[in-house]
Design a protein around this motif. Structure first.
Motif, PDB file in Angstrom:
ATOM      1  N   LEU A   1     -50.372 -19.978  51.570  1.00  0.00           N
ATOM      2  CA  LEU A   1     -50.332 -21.402  51.271  1.00  0.00           C
ATOM      3  C   LEU A   1     -48.896 -21.920  51.354  1.00  0.00           C
ATOM      4  CD1 LEU A   1     -51.641 -24.056  50.386  1.00  0.00           C
ATOM      5  CD2 LEU A   1     -51.378 -23.284  48.005  1.00  0.00           C
ATOM      6  N   PHE A   2     -47.970 -21.187  50.764  1.00  0.00           N
ATOM      7  CA  PHE A   2     -46.565 -21.589  50.791  1.00  0.00           C
ATOM      8  C   PHE A   2     -46.053 -21.690  52.237  1.00  0.00           C
ATOM      9  CE2 PHE A   2     -42.102 -20.255  51.060  1.00  0.00           C
ATOM     10  CZ  PHE A   2     -41.503 -21.291  50.351  1.00  0.00           C
ATOM     11  N   LEU A   3     -46.317 -20.662  53.036  1.00  0.00           N
ATOM     12  CA  LEU A   3     -45.846 -20.661  54.425  1.00  0.00           C
ATOM     13  C   LEU A   3     -46.485 -21.802  55.219  1.00  0.00           C
ATOM     14  CD1 LEU A   3     -45.775 -16.820  55.187  1.00  0.00           C
ATOM     15  CD2 LEU A   3     -43.863 -18.312  54.577  1.00  0.00           C
ATOM     16  N   SER A   4     -47.754 -22.082  54.951  1.00  0.00           N
ATOM     17  CA  SER A   4     -48.427 -23.187  55.636  1.00  0.00           C
ATOM     18  C   SER A   4     -47.813 -24.529  55.251  1.00  0.00           C
ATOM     19  CB  SER A   4     -49.921 -23.195  55.307  1.00  0.00           C
ATOM     20  OG  SER A   4     -50.547 -22.058  55.847  1.00  0.00           O
ATOM     21  N   LEU A   5     -47.510 -24.710  53.964  1.00  0.00           N
ATOM     22  CA  LEU A   5     -46.908 -25.966  53.497  1.00  0.00           C
ATOM     23  C   LEU A   5     -45.504 -26.156  54.078  1.00  0.00           C
ATOM     24  CD1 LEU A   5     -48.067 -25.972  49.763  1.00  0.00           C
ATOM     25  CD2 LEU A   5     -48.852 -27.494  51.598  1.00  0.00           C
ATOM     26  N   VAL A   6     -44.717 -25.084  54.108  1.00  0.00           N
ATOM     27  CA  VAL A   6     -43.369 -25.171  54.689  1.00  0.00           C
ATOM     28  C   VAL A   6     -43.473 -25.511  56.175  1.00  0.00           C
ATOM     29  CG1 VAL A   6     -41.293 -23.858  55.302  1.00  0.00           C
ATOM     30  CG2 VAL A   6     -42.272 -23.644  53.011  1.00  0.00           C
ATOM     31  N   THR A   7     -44.384 -24.838  56.875  1.00  0.00           N
ATOM     32  CA  THR A   7     -44.560 -25.094  58.309  1.00  0.00           C
ATOM     33  C   THR A   7     -44.947 -26.540  58.552  1.00  0.00           C
ATOM     34  OG1 THR A   7     -45.242 -22.803  58.686  1.00  0.00           O
ATOM     35  CG2 THR A   7     -45.820 -24.401  60.385  1.00  0.00           C
ATOM     36  N   GLN A   8     -45.900 -27.059  57.759  1.00  0.00           N
ATOM     37  CA  GLN A   8     -46.342 -28.446  57.920  1.00  0.00           C
ATOM     38  C   GLN A   8     -45.204 -29.421  57.669  1.00  0.00           C
ATOM     39  OE1 GLN A   8     -49.574 -29.395  59.016  1.00  0.00           O
ATOM     40  NE2 GLN A   8     -48.278 -31.154  59.436  1.00  0.00           N
TER      41      GLN A   8
ATOM     42  N   GLN B   1     -41.144 -33.146  59.934  1.00  0.00           N
ATOM     43  CA  GLN B   1     -39.742 -33.543  60.122  1.00  0.00           C
ATOM     44  C   GLN B   1     -39.365 -33.523  61.604  1.00  0.00           C
ATOM     45  OE1 GLN B   1     -37.386 -30.884  57.716  1.00  0.00           O
ATOM     46  NE2 GLN B   1     -37.961 -31.869  55.789  1.00  0.00           N
ATOM     47  N   ALA B   2     -39.814 -32.479  62.307  1.00  0.00           N
ATOM     48  CA  ALA B   2     -39.505 -32.366  63.733  1.00  0.00           C
ATOM     49  C   ALA B   2     -40.165 -33.500  64.519  1.00  0.00           C
ATOM     50  CB  ALA B   2     -39.959 -31.004  64.268  1.00  0.00           C
ATOM     51  N   ALA B   3     -41.387 -33.856  64.166  1.00  0.00           N
ATOM     52  CA  ALA B   3     -42.087 -34.942  64.862  1.00  0.00           C
ATOM     53  C   ALA B   3     -41.359 -36.263  64.661  1.00  0.00           C
ATOM     54  CB  ALA B   3     -43.528 -35.037  64.373  1.00  0.00           C
ATOM     55  N   ALA B   4     -40.915 -36.525  63.438  1.00  0.00           N
ATOM     56  CA  ALA B   4     -40.188 -37.768  63.162  1.00  0.00           C
ATOM     57  C   ALA B   4     -38.873 -37.807  63.927  1.00  0.00           C
ATOM     58  CB  ALA B   4     -39.937 -37.903  61.662  1.00  0.00           C
ATOM     59  N   LEU B   5     -38.152 -36.686  63.925  1.00  0.00           N
ATOM     60  CA  LEU B   5     -36.879 -36.625  64.655  1.00  0.00           C
ATOM     61  C   LEU B   5     -37.123 -36.741  66.160  1.00  0.00           C
ATOM     62  CD1 LEU B   5     -33.823 -36.222  64.677  1.00  0.00           C
ATOM     63  CD2 LEU B   5     -34.224 -33.743  64.610  1.00  0.00           C
ATOM     64  N   ALA B   6     -38.208 -36.143  66.647  1.00  0.00           N
ATOM     65  CA  ALA B   6     -38.518 -36.197  68.083  1.00  0.00           C
ATOM     66  C   ALA B   6     -38.781 -37.626  68.546  1.00  0.00           C
ATOM     67  CB  ALA B   6     -39.721 -35.307  68.400  1.00  0.00           C
TER      68      ALA B   6
ATOM     69  N   ILE C   1     -34.376 -28.827  63.492  1.00  0.00           N
ATOM     70  CA  ILE C   1     -34.984 -28.725  62.157  1.00  0.00           C
ATOM     71  C   ILE C   1     -35.005 -27.273  61.687  1.00  0.00           C
ATOM     72  CG2 ILE C   1     -37.156 -28.984  60.871  1.00  0.00           C
ATOM     73  CD1 ILE C   1     -35.611 -31.624  61.290  1.00  0.00           C
ATOM     74  N   VAL C   2     -35.337 -26.356  62.587  1.00  0.00           N
ATOM     75  CA  VAL C   2     -35.352 -24.938  62.215  1.00  0.00           C
ATOM     76  C   VAL C   2     -33.943 -24.486  61.833  1.00  0.00           C
ATOM     77  CG1 VAL C   2     -35.620 -22.600  63.158  1.00  0.00           C
ATOM     78  CG2 VAL C   2     -37.434 -24.272  63.446  1.00  0.00           C
ATOM     79  N   ARG C   3     -32.962 -24.903  62.612  1.00  0.00           N
ATOM     80  CA  ARG C   3     -31.577 -24.515  62.332  1.00  0.00           C
ATOM     81  C   ARG C   3     -31.131 -25.068  60.972  1.00  0.00           C
ATOM     82  NH1 ARG C   3     -29.976 -25.331  67.185  1.00  0.00           N
ATOM     83  NH2 ARG C   3     -29.514 -27.512  66.891  1.00  0.00           N
ATOM     84  N   GLN C   4     -31.424 -26.345  60.721  1.00  0.00           N
ATOM     85  CA  GLN C   4     -30.959 -26.994  59.494  1.00  0.00           C
ATOM     86  C   GLN C   4     -31.771 -26.583  58.273  1.00  0.00           C
ATOM     87  OE1 GLN C   4     -31.295 -31.127  60.395  1.00  0.00           O
ATOM     88  NE2 GLN C   4     -29.647 -31.109  61.884  1.00  0.00           N
ATOM     89  N   SER C   5     -33.082 -26.519  58.416  1.00  0.00           N
ATOM     90  CA  SER C   5     -33.935 -26.338  57.241  1.00  0.00           C
ATOM     91  C   SER C   5     -34.358 -24.901  56.984  1.00  0.00           C
ATOM     92  CB  SER C   5     -35.197 -27.196  57.378  1.00  0.00           C
ATOM     93  OG  SER C   5     -34.847 -28.551  57.478  1.00  0.00           O
ATOM     94  N   LEU C   6     -34.243 -24.037  57.987  1.00  0.00           N
ATOM     95  CA  LEU C   6     -34.645 -22.643  57.789  1.00  0.00           C
ATOM     96  C   LEU C   6     -33.449 -21.702  57.839  1.00  0.00           C
ATOM     97  CD1 LEU C   6     -37.952 -21.967  59.765  1.00  0.00           C
ATOM     98  CD2 LEU C   6     -37.585 -21.861  57.316  1.00  0.00           C
ATOM     99  N   TYR C   7     -32.718 -21.742  58.944  1.00  0.00           N
ATOM    100  CA  TYR C   7     -31.640 -20.773  59.130  1.00  0.00           C
ATOM    101  C   TYR C   7     -30.558 -20.920  58.072  1.00  0.00           C
ATOM    102  CZ  TYR C   7     -33.693 -19.668  63.691  1.00  0.00           C
ATOM    103  OH  TYR C   7     -34.526 -19.286  64.702  1.00  0.00           O
TER     104      TYR C   7
END
Length: 192
Positions: free
Chosen positions: A30-37, A42-47, A86-92
């Protein structure tokens, strides 16, 4: 929820950060799904923002509106760039860094050969600006994501004192392009 984003979330949380040890598999899922969503949103909005900027820039450079195919291409590139950002900023940025005073990167594990190291976040060589420009020169018709991945491959080859191509038509350029495309497909990117 995109497969590409899910793989990035899985890699960072399962291999780098971890989740609380008391969590059940359902809680972790559930946590991984929520983070992914959340990251997908965020990526869609930035795109959308990047896509509109790309269309405006194209319009100014060409003194006219892009056709449908060009517009779609600009938006696809914007989406790839947005996801990567988004991956670089929010995950890495969540991955713990070595303590101050330890400038050397962690040792490369024996089970990851140098030919695969460029595909692993913590073991790959960071490309210089010259290497990024070389990747753009060698594969000008490929996506931005492809060229980013190719730059990591070139940087790792350079670090290992292996040959790197210098022109788009060289056999090595073709072979490395195939390697990057195969890696991207394995990671869930659309085929190139």
């Amino acid at each position: 929820m995109t497969e590409w984003m899910r793989q990035a979330v899985e890699q960072v949380y399962r291999q780098q950060i971890g989740t609380p040890p008391g969590w059940s598999p359902e809680q972790t899922e559930l946590f991984l799904s929520l983070v992914t969503q959340r990251l997908d949103d965020q990526a869609a909005a930035l795109a959308l923002e990047l896509g509109e900027q790309a269309v405006q820039s194209w319009t100014q450079q060409h003194n006219g509106q892009p056709d449908h195919e060009t517009t779609v291409g600009l938006h696809e590139t914007a989406l790839q760039n947005a996801r990567e950002a988004i991956v670089r900023q929010s995950l890495y940025d969540l991955i713990p860094q070595p303590p101050e005073g330890r400038d050397s990167p962690p040792p490369t594990p024996a089970d990851i050969p140098w030919t695969q190291r460029w595909r692993h976040l913590i073991y790959r060589a960071e490309p210089s600006e010259q290497i990024e420009e070389l990747a753009d020169h060698l594969w000008p018709d490929r996506s931005a994501m492809f060229r980013v991945k190719a730059a990591f491959l070139l940087a790792t080859r350079l670090e290992e004192n292996r040959a790197i191509p210098t022109a788009p038509g060289q056999r090595l350029t073709h072979d490395l392009g195939v390697e990057v495309a195969e890696a991207m497909t394995a990671e869930g990117y659309p085929g190139e």
